[in-house]
Design a protein around this motif. Sequence first.
Motif, mmCIF file in Angstrom:
data_model
loop_
_atom_site.group_PDB
_atom_site.id
_atom_site.type_symbol
_atom_site.label_atom_id
_atom_site.label_comp_id
_atom_site.label_asym_id
_atom_site.label_seq_id
_atom_site.Cartn_x
_atom_site.Cartn_y
_atom_site.Cartn_z
ATOM 1 N N GLN A 1 -12.630 14.883 -48.697
ATOM 2 C CA GLN A 1 -12.403 13.442 -48.586
ATOM 3 C C GLN A 1 -11.249 12.955 -49.451
ATOM 4 O O GLN A 1 -10.452 12.116 -49.046
ATOM 5 N N TRP A 2 -11.141 13.478 -50.658
ATOM 6 C CA TRP A 2 -10.121 13.005 -51.589
ATOM 7 C C TRP A 2 -8.979 14.014 -51.739
ATOM 8 O O TRP A 2 -8.301 14.042 -52.760
ATOM 9 N N GLU B 1 -2.114 6.925 -53.641
ATOM 10 C CA GLU B 1 -2.806 7.567 -52.528
ATOM 11 C C GLU B 1 -4.236 7.053 -52.387
ATOM 12 O O GLU B 1 -4.749 6.896 -51.275
ATOM 13 N N TYR B 2 -4.881 6.787 -53.513
ATOM 14 C CA TYR B 2 -6.261 6.275 -53.478
ATOM 15 C C TYR B 2 -6.317 4.905 -52.796
ATOM 16 O O TYR B 2 -7.113 4.690 -51.869
ATOM 17 N N LYS C 1 -5.496 5.089 -49.128
ATOM 18 C CA LYS C 1 -6.631 5.576 -48.326
ATOM 19 C C LYS C 1 -7.623 4.454 -48.067
ATOM 20 O O LYS C 1 -8.142 4.308 -46.950
ATOM 21 N N SER D 1 -8.114 2.719 -44.377
ATOM 22 C CA SER D 1 -9.418 2.692 -43.701
ATOM 23 C C SER D 1 -9.757 1.284 -43.233
ATOM 24 O O SER D 1 -10.280 1.088 -42.127
ATOM 25 N N SER E 1 -1.174 7.810 -47.390
ATOM 26 C CA SER E 1 -2.284 8.728 -47.153
ATOM 27 C C SER E 1 -2.331 9.216 -45.711
ATOM 28 O O SER E 1 -2.843 10.302 -45.424
ATOM 29 N N ASN E 2 -1.793 8.428 -44.775
ATOM 30 C CA ASN E 2 -1.785 8.849 -43.371
ATOM 31 C C ASN E 2 -0.845 10.018 -43.119
ATOM 32 O O ASN E 2 -0.976 10.722 -42.118
#
Length: 299
Positions: A77-78, A216-217, A220, A224, A255-256
């Motif tokens: 996930q991360w 990045e966190y 993400k 979403s 993140s994509n």
Amino acid sequence: MYVRKMKERWVLYVPWKYLLSVLGTVVLCGFSAFQGNHLGTDEVSLYAWLHYSRQELLQMGELASDYFVMSCFTGMQWFVVILPVLAAFPAVSDFAEQWFGGYYYSAISRTTRRKYAAKWMLKAAWQGFACVVAGILIYFILVYLKFPHYGEFGLEADNSMIAMAYGATAGKRLMVLVLKVFHIGLLAAIFSMSSVALTVLCKEGFFAISSLALVEYFSKKLGSAYEGLMIEQYYNKGLDDVPLSCKLVRFLFPSNHLYYDQSFSVEFGIGYWLYLIFAGLLIAGICLWFYKMVKGRNG
């Protein structure tokens, strides 16, 4: 005596920080989701590697094959949040030691600022790429030694999910896997180069690395939320053709980019080569930015 000398040479050529990055990448891949067990449990490939026998894995079907486990190595996930830390750590620790430790002046006295900047950008790119890719390949070897090979399941191409998703021939499946590894290595190189430049800006290596992880966190999380909005406005209404403007907004979420080795062509209808052009321009921009900061340093 000969074995001891060989070990000493190995330690000399592979410092602990690089080994830590490689090992961290292996562990990160090992925590990817394992989908071979259809019981709905949240298992990871590392658990499956340790817990199941080869015969048990063979009975689970093609989702427990070595190829499928390898192809899902980014399934943690991360993954995209931790990847910048592993990719950037070796280069940033080396650069920060020189930049802030007083070794900069002796280094710059033997070369030009342009060559100094180019050297560090090339070094950062190579270290980030090599450490992450080496960790992935070690993970692949461990998977290959444990999990059943795809051919052992004896499935026809029409009845195989792997064949339909990744290619009916071994050559096509291999190219998909090679491209995926290269793409992650490319991202690792960009992360590493960016972190070196951010070290100059942040005046601290730790903040440079952590800032990439934070970007990045939040990307993400926001990505979403944006996907949820797209589902509500388009997909739930039976509209499969999302406007290009919405796709471009997706592209703005870093993140994509983790999955653009395959999804870029599907998303934009253009070959992966265009993404490589974008990556090249991004790398050129990072190099130019870093050179300007090196050129502008007086003290």
